[in-house]
Scaffold this active site. Sequence first.
Site, PDB file in Angstrom:
ATOM      1  CB  ALA A  28       5.864   9.925  -4.847  1.00  0.00           C
ATOM      2  CB  ALA A  87      -0.959  -0.013   1.184  1.00  0.00           C
ATOM      3  N   GLY A  88       1.874   1.253  -0.870  1.00  0.00           N
ATOM      4  CA  GLY A  88       2.653   2.466  -1.103  1.00  0.00           C
ATOM      5  C   GLY A  88       1.929   3.324  -2.141  1.00  0.00           C
ATOM      6  CE1 TYR A  89       3.130   9.152  -1.977  1.00  0.00           C
ATOM      7  CE2 TYR A  89       5.224   8.012  -1.806  1.00  0.00           C
ATOM      8  CZ  TYR A  89       4.399   9.053  -1.434  1.00  0.00           C
ATOM      9  OH  TYR A  89       4.827   9.979  -0.530  1.00  0.00           O
ATOM     10  CD  GLU A 127      12.963  16.316  -0.351  1.00  0.00           C
ATOM     11  OE1 GLU A 127      12.530  15.167  -0.168  1.00  0.00           O
ATOM     12  OE2 GLU A 127      12.284  17.244  -0.841  1.00  0.00           O
ATOM     13  CG  ASN A 138       0.713  -2.103   3.508  1.00  0.00           C
ATOM     14  OD1 ASN A 138       1.611  -2.141   2.665  1.00  0.00           O
ATOM     15  ND2 ASN A 138       0.713  -1.241   4.510  1.00  0.00           N
ATOM     16  CE  LYS A 139       6.917  -5.270   6.210  1.00  0.00           C
ATOM     17  NZ  LYS A 139       8.342  -4.830   6.388  1.00  0.00           N
ATOM     18  CE  LYS A 198       9.123  17.990  -1.257  1.00  0.00           C
ATOM     19  NZ  LYS A 198       9.778  17.100  -2.204  1.00  0.00           N
TER      20      LYS A 198
END
Lengths: 403, 403
Positions: free
Chosen positions: A317, A11-13, A170, A37-38, A377
Amino acid sequence: MSTPKIVILGAGYGGMMTATRLQKQMGANEAEVTLVNKHNYHYQTTWLHEPAAGTLHHDRTRIAIEDVIDKNKVKFVQDTVVEIKKDEQKVILKNGELTYDYLVIGLGFEPETFGIKGLKENAFSIRSVNSVRKIREHIEYQFASYNNDKEKQEERLTFIVGGAGFSGIEFIGELADRVPELCHEFDIDREKVRVINVEAAPTILPGFDQELVDYAKTLLESKGIEFKLGTMIKECKEDGVVLSKDDQLEEIKANTVVWTGGVRGNSILEKSGFEAMRGRIKVEKDLRAPGFDNVFVVGDCALIINEEIDRPYPPTAQIAIQQSYTCSHNLLALIRGGHLESFNYSSKGTVASLGKGEAIGKVGNKHLYGGTASAMKKIIDNRYLFLLGGPSLVLKKGKLKLF
Amino acid sequence: MSTPKIVILGAGYGGMMTATRLQKQMGANEAEVTLVNKHNYHYQTTWLHEPAAGTLHHDRTRIAIEDVIDKNKVKFVQDTVVEIKKDEQKVILKNGELTYDYLVIGLGFEPETFGIKGLKENAFSIRSVNSVRKIREHIEYQFASYNNDKEKQEERLTFIVGGAGFSGIEFIGELADRVPELCHEFDIDREKVRVINVEAAPTILPGFDQELVDYAKTLLESKGIEFKLGTMIKECKEDGVVLSKDDQLEEIKANTVVWTGGVRGNSILEKSGFEAMRGRIKVEKDLRAPGFDNVFVVGDCALIINEEIDRPYPPTAQIAIQQSYTCSHNLLALIRGGHLESFNYSSKGTVASLGKGEAIGKVGNKHLYGGTASAMKKIIDNRYLFLLGGPSLVLKKGKLKLF
């Protein structure tokens, strides 16, 4: 005829957006969609440098999966993927297994340490909510301990960040803001603290134009960051690093080393017998794994060549989200019988944050700096939340100044 | 005739209050008063269990010395005392030395580990702002690390508190409140966390009446605290403790051991050749060190026998503050030529906190419980601030509910 089963791993991007796109576009009972998802939350990988430094609470970067999915259309299974049995169309989980008709692999990245000695064992990596809150606490613990030591240990106040790419810079930007706060909190002179960015390339932020790079470097130096460019980490020990520049070795004692110098795809892919390069599958134009007509790959596990420069697109992403559009379209085309589309990446620009209120970026051919870039951003971050969960999610988790 | 020099060592309850009493009562140029302290702040030792657990910020427990002293009357020197050369009337500091006509020793306590193996090396102690913020960060780091370990380490979530006296129980009370917050913060089941209080005596809070003790124990057990009473710590290792009860040994793995089981006076006294028992000088009735007509001892370094039971009074803030009244009176009597008074301890009652909104206490023969006792505790804390710095200090650092 039975309902086709779509299983989405991760369930990432990429995985998360594929799931929400499907739930919007699918008719009732058109497919049985399961998201695995974990954790029971999705997190913003691109924000993790902030909770890692301690400048944003980690809860701001995560979103409960059940707040975003429509349970009538997507079933959520919280479990860890162990292996994909692709020939049996089966996924082995830690606590069970699932069969599928169609599979979406969105299992994300792992740090790539390029075989550098000790890096895997002794360096932190910015990769999950769990890992970043540990980094934050580790850093705070060094500050909290310093004044308790009978013999002052400078290595407690020396922070090495390996890699001057997007994530490294970053993170450095946030650390530069956080260090003075920590010095105040724990009664330590700012002068005693060293934050050192080590990068093998001769420049920071490779890929950005020189003007932007110079702005970023000058800004960060003015906040007390040291850069060691053209410098390799030869070894990462428990108590520091050995660096090499022009064949000269230098050892720096440091209790904290954070490695941001490389990522690879999930090693489950290789374990499952897929042909992969550093854990990434070189996908077909329609995002399917070669030889597997029912397996899609999105996000950091997908390798796609940028034909203009004949090099892979870096995993971001932005590209993962765009892939989820193609992936969900193509899944429905397979189910309904339709035309599969090819993935075409279209860059909307890139902005790298440099701490509070500061950033650099490029949108089209336009350079952005400082406050403008920083505002952009936040717009990018909020736009993603809007795509994922609509205006209510922006209000709940967005980067907004409401007052 | 030159102005007499008074040097006060330590800005704890005894030293700090002696300094402020003197500055109120002294005429201009009557004496040259110098206060020496390691830090530029005074802290509330009796509150330290709260920042140690993380339930109160450490800045709430400290007060800048320059906010309380009148610079026209008291000179502050930030330095560390190394030795007292009593025969030369000189104090050796880390960065200098001072001569005195009159000396006040208020150098506070050190943990007493009774020779228990490994305790000094491996256990934390609640003794200063520096030490408690390290404890807080250490505890948080254990929670932050737990979900990152491949093999879950239960010792990360096991917390041993040695000693069930005042400090031990007050710390346990705060931990009981803090643990659920930490579980929430780091996604950990409360059930996995053990907080164990180990005490050699058969009861907690020795000296309190049975009714109060029972109330405290039942309350803390209801919050998930385990008690091991009549149990000795035989050894403290890096990764846990070895306990002994009725000749049965038990080893418990724990990454965090906090020792509150004993205190002693400052070891500088013995190093300086004073006759001392566990770092405490058995003072004369007028609080002077035997054989030294110009040396007073206040606070945890002073040993005074409670003749009713023929045992020493336990070192508390209350007794230290009362001593400062006698000490400042007697200093002025020596300078002005007057009668020295004897110190008489008058207990105003005792309240032990048991976490947020809970406490037990005894004032005269009256027992206090729960909210009433907790309110009384806050009144005591605020009253001290009032004595030290007047109403403005109560407003600034007091435990007030203003809204």
